[in-house]
Design a protein around this motif. Structure first.
Motif, short mmCIF file in Angstrom:
data_model
loop_
_atom_site.label_atom_id
_atom_site.label_comp_id
_atom_site.label_asym_id
_atom_site.label_seq_id
_atom_site.Cartn_x
_atom_site.Cartn_y
_atom_site.Cartn_z
N THR A 42 4.31 6.29 -0.57
CA THR A 42 4.40 6.47 -2.04
C THR A 42 4.44 5.16 -2.83
OG1 THR A 42 6.81 6.59 -1.88
CG2 THR A 42 5.62 8.70 -1.91
N VAL A 43 4.56 4.03 -2.18
CA VAL A 43 4.70 2.78 -2.92
C VAL A 43 3.60 1.79 -2.50
CG1 VAL A 43 6.24 0.86 -3.50
CG2 VAL A 43 7.22 3.11 -3.08
N PHE A 44 2.78 1.38 -3.47
CA PHE A 44 1.78 0.33 -3.21
C PHE A 44 2.52 -0.99 -3.03
CE2 PHE A 44 -1.03 -3.00 -5.09
CZ PHE A 44 -2.06 -2.96 -4.16
N SER A 45 3.34 -1.33 -4.03
CA SER A 45 4.27 -2.47 -3.92
C SER A 45 5.35 -2.27 -4.98
CB SER A 45 3.55 -3.79 -4.16
OG SER A 45 4.51 -4.79 -4.47
N ALA A 46 6.62 -2.41 -4.58
CA ALA A 46 7.74 -2.26 -5.53
C ALA A 46 7.95 -3.54 -6.34
CB ALA A 46 9.01 -1.87 -4.81
N GLY A 47 7.04 -4.49 -6.20
CA GLY A 47 7.17 -5.75 -6.94
C GLY A 47 8.04 -6.73 -6.19
#
Ligand SMILES: CCCCCCC/C=C/C(=O)SCCNC(=O)CCNC(=O)[C@H](O)C(C)(C)COP(=O)(O)OP(=O)(O)OC[C@H]1O[C@@H](n2cnc3c(N)ncnc32)[C@H](O)[C@@H]1OP(=O)(O)O
Length: 208
Positions: A8-13
């Motif tokens: 669900t996460v491409f990148s959380a930063g």
């Protein structure tokens, strides 16, 4: 091609824990690594595409903005939400966004820290295409990249790098200044308080 394996996460930063109560011995490496990643990806001579198969806040959005083309799966969110954390997206985050969307949209998005749904992001041009799922995103990415087989590689590369020249040159000449701005900004008590509150919000959301 940039894509991620999390469901669900491409990148959380950026890792907020590296900015909250930062450790003096790590902060320089933390920020210069980010600068170097940006220089390498934004300044890559290759055609680049982000297959965004998950949420993509702040540094995650920046990663995708370094690419020339963005394809995103439905029902995720993307944006430079830094102001929501009480921090300021650096100049080069902003110029990366301005390479994708008009100034007016960028000003509204950046000042409010707005996160866009996949459909909203398509509407303002923050992404270029919507894919039905990860496999479709990869297929669409390959299609985007394949068009360059017919384009002279040196002409394509020089065109891309000329378009990105002033942002890249600014970073190359101001890495130290940018690092010092980050260090002094992140050390301010008001910034630390904001990050603390934001982290509490994330934990509270998770506890529900
Ligand atoms: C002049 C210079 C100024 C400084 C400029 C600095 C520029 C900063 C750029 C950044 O990238 S700041 C980071 C921005 N990121 C976010 O705001 C993302 C916040 N996270 C979320 O929105 C969600 O976690 C998610 C990514 C959408 C995933 O949601 P999901 O429901 O799947 O997971 P959660 O339960 O929310 O989180 C799990 C776990 O992970 C922790 N976490 C999430 N994101 C971060 C992060 N960026 N850094 C550190 N930790 C993060 C979250 O707190 C949970 O932790 P635990 O409770 O399990 O310990």
């Amino acid at each position: 091609m940039s894509q991620q394996s999390s469901p669900t996460v491409f990148s959380a930063g950026l890792d907020i824990m590296e900015m909250y109560k930062p450790k003096p011995d790590r902060v320089k490496e933390f920020w210069t690594t980010l600068q170097d990643v940006w220089l390498a990806l934004y300044g890559s001579s290759f055609p680049t595409v982000a297959a965004i198969n998950g949420h993509s806040p702040a540094g995650g959005c920046l990663l995708s903005l370094c690419c020339e083309y963005r394809i995103m799966c439905p029902n995720y969110s993307i944006g430079l939400n830094e102001t929501k954390l009480g921090i300021v997206a650096p100049k080069w985050f902003m110029s990366s966004m301005l390479g994708a969307i008009p100034y007016r949209e960028a000003e509204l998005a950046l000042t409010s820290g707005r996160m866009f749904s996949t459909d909203e992001a398509l509407k303002i041009g923050l992404i270029d295409e919507v894919a039905s799922d990860k496999a479709d995103a990869i297929a669409k990415s390959e299609k985007f990249l394949s068009q360059f087989a017919k384009i002279h590689p040196i002409a394509r590369k020089l065109t891309k790098l000329n378009l990105r020249h002033s942002a890249l040159e600014w970073m190359q000449e101001n890495k130290e200044l940018d690092l010092n701005i980050f260090i002094s900004f992140v050390g301010q008590p008001i910034v630390q308080k904001s990050l603390e509150k934001y982290l509490e919000g994330l934990k509270a959301k998770q506890a529900k």
